[in-house]
Design a protein around this motif. Structure first.
Motif, PDB file in Angstrom:
ATOM      1  N   SER A 588       0.816  -1.219   0.000  1.00 32.41           N
ATOM      2  CA  SER A 588       0.000   0.000   0.000  1.00 32.41           C
ATOM      3  C   SER A 588       0.850   1.270   0.000  1.00 32.41           C
ATOM      4  O   SER A 588       1.986   1.287   0.474  1.00 32.41           O
ATOM      5  CB  SER A 588      -0.912   0.004   1.230  1.00 32.41           C
ATOM      6  OG  SER A 588      -1.753  -1.108   1.230  1.00 32.41           O
ATOM      7  N   TYR A 589       0.239   2.318  -0.528  1.00 37.10           N
ATOM      8  CA  TYR A 589       0.793   3.671  -0.486  1.00 37.10           C
ATOM      9  C   TYR A 589       2.224   3.735  -1.021  1.00 37.10           C
ATOM     10  O   TYR A 589       3.165   4.086  -0.340  1.00 37.10           O
ATOM     11  CB  TYR A 589       0.697   4.236   0.934  1.00 37.10           C
ATOM     12  CG  TYR A 589      -0.733   4.320   1.392  1.00 37.10           C
ATOM     13  CD1 TYR A 589      -1.555   5.362   0.951  1.00 37.10           C
ATOM     14  CD2 TYR A 589      -1.276   3.350   2.219  1.00 37.10           C
ATOM     15  CE1 TYR A 589      -2.878   5.425   1.341  1.00 37.10           C
ATOM     16  CE2 TYR A 589      -2.607   3.402   2.617  1.00 37.10           C
ATOM     17  CZ  TYR A 589      -3.406   4.446   2.168  1.00 37.10           C
ATOM     18  OH  TYR A 589      -4.716   4.505   2.539  1.00 37.10           O
ATOM     19  N   ASN A 590       2.337   3.317  -2.282  1.00 39.53           N
ATOM     20  CA  ASN A 590       3.553   3.475  -3.067  1.00 39.53           C
ATOM     21  C   ASN A 590       3.158   4.044  -4.413  1.00 39.53           C
ATOM     22  O   ASN A 590       2.082   4.660  -4.549  1.00 39.53           O
ATOM     23  CB  ASN A 590       4.264   2.129  -3.210  1.00 39.53           C
ATOM     24  CG  ASN A 590       5.083   1.762  -1.987  1.00 39.53           C
ATOM     25  OD1 ASN A 590       6.149   2.298  -1.767  1.00 39.53           O
ATOM     26  ND2 ASN A 590       4.564   0.834  -1.180  1.00 39.53           N
ATOM     27  N   ASN A 591       3.990   3.855  -5.407  1.00 43.71           N
ATOM     28  CA  ASN A 591       3.698   4.357  -6.762  1.00 43.71           C
ATOM     29  C   ASN A 591       3.687   3.216  -7.771  1.00 43.71           C
ATOM     30  O   ASN A 591       4.080   3.387  -8.921  1.00 43.71           O
ATOM     31  CB  ASN A 591       4.738   5.412  -7.177  1.00 43.71           C
ATOM     32  CG  ASN A 591       4.733   6.609  -6.243  1.00 43.71           C
ATOM     33  OD1 ASN A 591       3.682   7.139  -5.919  1.00 43.71           O
ATOM     34  ND2 ASN A 591       5.917   7.023  -5.795  1.00 43.71           N
ATOM     35  N   PHE A 592       3.246   2.040  -7.337  1.00 42.87           N
ATOM     36  CA  PHE A 592       3.200   0.892  -8.245  1.00 42.87           C
ATOM     37  C   PHE A 592       2.163   1.151  -9.328  1.00 42.87           C
ATOM     38  O   PHE A 592       1.182   1.882  -9.130  1.00 42.87           O
ATOM     39  CB  PHE A 592       2.847  -0.387  -7.482  1.00 42.87           C
ATOM     40  CG  PHE A 592       3.924  -0.843  -6.536  1.00 42.87           C
ATOM     41  CD1 PHE A 592       5.171  -1.218  -7.021  1.00 42.87           C
ATOM     42  CD2 PHE A 592       3.697  -0.886  -5.172  1.00 42.87           C
ATOM     43  CE1 PHE A 592       6.171  -1.630  -6.148  1.00 42.87           C
ATOM     44  CE2 PHE A 592       4.689  -1.301  -4.291  1.00 42.87           C
ATOM     45  CZ  PHE A 592       5.929  -1.672  -4.789  1.00 42.87           C
ATOM     46  N   GLU A 593       2.387   0.529 -10.473  1.00 46.34           N
ATOM     47  CA  GLU A 593       1.478   0.719 -11.602  1.00 46.34           C
ATOM     48  C   GLU A 593       1.304  -0.594 -12.349  1.00 46.34           C
ATOM     49  O   GLU A 593       2.041  -1.565 -12.126  1.00 46.34           O
ATOM     50  CB  GLU A 593       2.029   1.792 -12.544  1.00 46.34           C
ATOM     51  CG  GLU A 593       3.412   1.482 -13.076  1.00 46.34           C
ATOM     52  CD  GLU A 593       4.009   2.641 -13.860  1.00 46.34           C
ATOM     53  OE1 GLU A 593       3.414   3.725 -13.848  1.00 46.34           O
ATOM     54  OE2 GLU A 593       5.060   2.431 -14.499  1.00 46.34           O
ATOM     55  N   GLY A 594       0.306  -0.602 -13.222  1.00 51.20           N
ATOM     56  CA  GLY A 594       0.065  -1.782 -14.040  1.00 51.20           C
ATOM     57  C   GLY A 594      -0.925  -2.739 -13.391  1.00 51.20           C
ATOM     58  O   GLY A 594      -1.634  -2.402 -12.444  1.00 51.20           O
TER      59      GLY A 594
END
Length: 1013
Positions: A588-594
């Motif tokens: 949670s609360y990161n900048n992951f994408e896709g």
């Protein structure tokens, strides 16, 4: 002629004797060969001399008599022989000594041993014999030593054992014997050693030991004997060793104990229920070498007169109630400096107070263990502690110590374990600590240590556990720590460490748990992290790490991964889904994408958290993420055609939105202004659920909300049992009464509280319904997992329940204790371990539901508050004079005086719940009124009259004979009383309540622990 006849007669007799001699020697030989034939094949080579090529009396491990050449001794101890014992061993009729211990023989003990009437010593210990003690064995009336210890011999102790009146040593320890000791053991008046340690025996032993006046060693530990300390033991003036540990003995020791047993060398009475003060006369036993009285209920002071025991080597008094938390409690420490043979001193888990005296530096250099853990000891660690150069374990954790660590600690080169955790210590960690090169465990957590982590720790090449979390340390993680290859556990969380993780973290290939959470670390995660192949727990949350997750595909045994609250980016590695051991992953609360994986472990949304990553899509429906759309046309398609499809799609979408808007306006026209405002707030929380269900579906599932499906009702609604036809699943449907003031707020509070939290002891909120019924009225419902065993309230007060729903039986003491631990665990989770603290605000038995194995699940969060999310103005709006603050009897007293909602209010409710569970009385019982409350009712009865206030149904349900129910209940009720004291700040924290309740369960139900805790 006469002389000739006499000669012939003598010659004939001689031939007969010769034949008899030859026959009996041959019998012994054949018996041993039969013995050898039953030995496992891989061990027969050890008995290679047992063959016809060698004379019988020269065979290895065999002893013959000097006159008749018959076998009188067979000693095969410690040869690791397997197989079974041949019954032909009973033909060794001259055998006096049979020593078979320390092997791997199995099967039953042959009855034929009873033919060995000359047998004096029979040692069969440390094998795998099963079955009963053979009855014919009691024919061996000359036995002086009988050792059957450490086998699997079962059934009861035969009364015929008392016929072996010449026995001096009887050792039946470490078996599966059960029942009571026969009174016939009192016939064994020659016994000097009697051991029944580690069996399943029970009952009183005073009648048995009454006649054993010559006893030198009595060992009956680890059974289930109960009652008071047997008075006949005081008459055994020859007793040198007394071990009755781990039983159920109670009462107090006689004040003149030491004068009655002057020859005692070892006294071990730990893990019983002895109370009262330690007799000062124990100091009169001048030969005493070991005194172990741990895990009892002893009170008062530790006698300073123990300093007279010049031979004392072990003093173990831990886990009692010794001391008064004040000055003078530690006077005995100075006196013990006279005990020059002292090797072990442990007084942990007591109530000892006062400043730690400098005199402990004068203890014997033979001292290897000094354990003062979990007391109320203040002051500082003496500067000369380094004088105790023999120390291997120094445990000072969970006290009130202040000051800095003395640099002289570096002199303790043999120290293996050092703990000062959970104190109030400060200053820097001395560089000299790196001189303790044998150090295996270092616990400095929960203090106020500051400065940098000393690089000298890299010299501690045997270090297995390094826990320095929850301090004020700063600076970078020393590269030298990466040299400690045996390290298994490394925790540096909740400090102010900066910099990045060392690049060669992979050198810690045995690391099982790594926690650097809640620091100020940054940079990219090292690629070598994936080489820590033993990793099970990886906790990096609450830092500023950036970049992508490195390749950790090799960590296939990892169970928990927490990368939350960082600046990590890139895609979520798909291999995480294939980690079979994974139980929890928080990204949670990161900048992951896709795209979020949907296979493997990612199918289970209860163990996966990906909130706060706005560019993630897909995943299972429970994660409530937006769907993934392809951004590029398929290969070979016409671009203009694609654009047309997009335009058409947009137009259709706009039209649908317009129609939806017109329909909404039309509906709103029929609503009053108040309902319009309420509806505006609804989507925020309801939208958190992945799958909405319609009013019509719920009407069908509950058979038109039939009273036949009614489960219960509460302040804001009614609960029905429902069968969802889509997946044939039984659920519980809570239908809100929208005419009731505060119902919408209750609905929103419950959605808000439960949408993001996961715990095994929370009732799982499956989805919600926000709709219009067939009459055009607002309809709100919450759909939960169904709990087949109903509410705790129904089990505690079955007399108030409708007959068809009355529980089949009452809850046992063990079940009530497990349920209380379940509830305490979930409150601890809500208060401390959620992203934002949550107060339940309405804990009571009707809101604790039980599944099919009576595991508790807390429900009904209609009054809950997320404490860190809402400001004071919000609270004032929500908790006006007309607002609901909980249920009368369970709500904290400060709420009645306008106090703010807090986690301390939940603690109070839990305390009342605990008192109700074990007393069977509601806090609103007609018995109580004015200042006489459930709390004061229980408090006035402790400790002597605890049975007067307990639920009498507990006594008749699931307790073995001799179980110390009063002591167990007293300890549980004390936890409840500490939770519901009037002052909120003086109430027990839920984390401590959990620990205390689990400790009680471990003590009283150690053989019935539930693995789930």
């Amino acid at each position: 002629m006469r002389s000739m006849r006499l000669f012939l007669l003598f010659a004939f007799n001689y031939l007969l004797l010769l034949e008899a001699y030859r026959f009996t020697e041959e019998t012994d030989k054949q018996s041993l060969l039969e013995f050898k034939s039953k030995v496992s094949e891989d061990k027969k080579a050890i008995l290679s001399s047992w063959n016809n090529s060698f004379p019988l009396c020269s065979w290895n491990r065999v002893k013959c008599g000097s006159r008749h050449k018959r076998i009188i001794g067979l000693d095969v101890r410690g040869l690791q022989l397997g197989g079974v014992i041949s019954p032909f061993i009973g033909n060794l009729s001259f055998l006096k000594v049979l020593l078979l211990e320390n092997n791997s023989f199995g099967g039953s003990i042959p009855q034929e041993l009873g033919s060995l009437f000359r047998l004096h010593h029979l040692l069969l210990g440390y094998n795998f014999f099963r079955g009963r003690i053979p009855s014919r064995l009691f024919n061996c009336s000359r036995l002086t030593t009988l050792d059957l210890s450490s086998n699997h011999v079962g059934e009861s102790v035969p009364s015929e054992l008392g016929s072996l009146t010449k026995l001096i040593v009887l050792d039946l320890s470490g078996n599966n014997l059960k029942g009571k000791l026969p009174a016939s053991l009192g016939n064994l008046t020659s016994l000097t050693v009697l051991s029944f340690n580690e069996n399943n025996l029970e009952g009183e032993i005073s009648d048995v030991v009454a006649r054993l006046t010559l006893m030198a060693a009595l060992d009956i530990g680890l059974n289930s004997f109960s009652g008071a300390f047997p008075p006949p033991i005081y008459n055994m003036s020859s007793l040198e060793l007394l071990n009755i540990a781990y039983n159920g003995f109670s009462g107090s020791l006689r004040p003149d104990f030491g004068d009655l047993l002057p020859n005692l060398e070892e006294l071990t009475i730990g893990s019983n229920y002895f109370t009262g003060a330690i007799p000062t006369t124990l100091a009169n036993i001048s030969n005493l070498q070991k005194l172990a009285m741990e895990l009892n209920g002893l009170t008062g002071s530790i006698p300073p007169s123990f300093g007279k025991l010049g031979n004392l080597q072990v003093l173990s008094l831990g886990s009692n109630s010794l001391g008064s938390r004040s000055f003078g409690d530690l006077e005995f420490l100075g006196a013990l400096t006279n005990c020059t043979q002292l090797n072990v001193l442990t007084v942990s888990r007591n109530r000892l107070g006062g400043d730690l005296p400098a005199s402990i530096s004068n203890f014997s250099m033979n001292l290897t263990i000094l354990d003062l853990y979990k007391n109320f000891i203040s002051g500082s660690i003496p500067h000369d502690i380094g004088n105790l150069i023999g120390l291997q374990q120094l445990s000072l954790g969970n006290n009130l110590l202040t000051g800095a660590l003395p640099t002289s600690l570096g002199k303790l080169s043999g120290l293996v374990e050092f703990s000062v955790s959970s104190n109030k210590m400060s200053g820097e960690i001395p560089f000299s600590i790196g001189n303790i090169t044998q150090l295996g465990k270092l616990y400095l957590y929960n203090n106020s240590f500051e400065g940098t982590i000393p690089a000298s720790l890299g010299n501690c090449s045997y270090l297995l556990e390094l826990i320095i979390e929850h301090n004020k340390l700063y600076g970078t993680i020393p590269q030298e720590i990466m040299q400690i290859s045996p390290l298994l556990l490394l925790s540096m969380s909740s400090n102010s460490l900066t910099g990045s993780l060392p690049k060669d973290f992979g050198r810690l290939e045995h690391l099982v748990n790594l926690s650097v959470a809640h620091n100020k670390l940054s940079g990219k995660l090292p690629e070598t992290l994936g080489k820590c192949l033993s990793m099970e727990g990886l906790y990096l949350q609450g830092n500023s790490f950036d970049g992508s997750i490195p390749d950790i595909s090799g960590l296939v045994g990892v169970k928990e991964v927490d990368f939350s609250y960082n600046n990590l980016s890139g895609s979520i590695p798909r291999y995480l889904a294939n980690f079979n051991s994974l139980e929890y992953v928080n990204l949670s609360y990161n900048n992951f994408e896709g795209k979020v994986p949907t296979e493997g472990k990612f199918k289970n949304a209860t163990i996966v958290s990906v909130f706060g990553n706005s560019n993630l899509c897909g995943g299972v429906l429970e994660l409530k993420l937006k769907p993934c759309f392809s951004q590029e046309p398929a290969k070979g398609t016409n671009h203009s055609s694609s654009k047309k499809k997009v335009v058409v799609g947009v137009c259709v979408g706009m039209s649908l939105l317009l129609l939806l808007f017109i329909a909404s306006v039309s509906l709103c026209w029929f609503k009053n202004r108040k309902k319009n405002k309420t509806n505006e707030a609804a989507p925020s929380a309801v939208g958190a659920f992945h799958e909405m269900i319609s009013y019509g579906d719920l009407r069908i599932a509950t058979d038109g909300f039939s009273s036949n499906n009614l489960i219960g009702s509460g302040s804001f609604g009614t609960v029905f049992k429902a069968l969802l036809p889509a997946d044939n699943k039984i659920v519980a449907v809570k239908v809100l009464n929208m005419q009731r003031h505060g119902a919408m707020k209750s609905f929103m509070a419950e959605c808000e509280a439960l949408k993001d939290i996961r715990h095994r002891n929370l009732v799982k909120l499956l989805t919600a319904c926000s709709s219009i019924d067939f009459q055009g009225n607002e309809f709100r419902a919450l759909i939960y997992e169904f709990m087949p065993n109903g509410s705790l309230d129904m089990w505690l007060h079955p007399e108030e329940v409708e007959e068809v729903r009355t529980p089949p039986r009452t809850l046992t003491l063990f079940e009530r204790l497990n349920i209380s631990i379940d509830v305490a665990s979930v409150l601890d989770y809500l208060h401390v371990h959620c992203h934002e603290a949550i107060a339940h605000c309405d804990l009571k038995p009707s809101n604790v539901l039980l599944d099919d194995d009576l595991t508790a699940h807390v429900s009904d969060f209609g009054l809950s508050r997320i404490l860190l999310k809402f400001d004071q103005e919000y609270f004032l709006n929500q908790l006006s004079s007309t607002g609901v603050r909980g249920t009368i009897g369970y709500a904290a007293p400060e709420y009645g005086m306008g106090g703010q909602i807090s986690i301390h209010g939940d603690v109070y409710s839990f305390g009342i719940l605990l008192l109700e569970m074990f007393s069977g009385k509601r806090p609103t019982n007609e018995l109580f009124g004015g200042n006489f409350t459930l709390h004061s009712y229980i408090k006035s009865a402790l400790p002597e009259r605890v049975l007067d206030v307990m639920d009498e149904l507990i006594l008749h349900n699931g307790l073995r004979i001799g179980f110390p129910v009063a002591e167990c209940l007293k300890m549980v009720l004390e936890v409840g009383l500490k939770c519901c004291v009037e002052s909120p700040m003086n109430r027990l924290a839920m984390s401590e309540a959990v620990k205390e309740l689990i400790s009680i369960r471990e003590r009283f139900f150690k053989s019935r622990r539930r693995d789930r805790h």
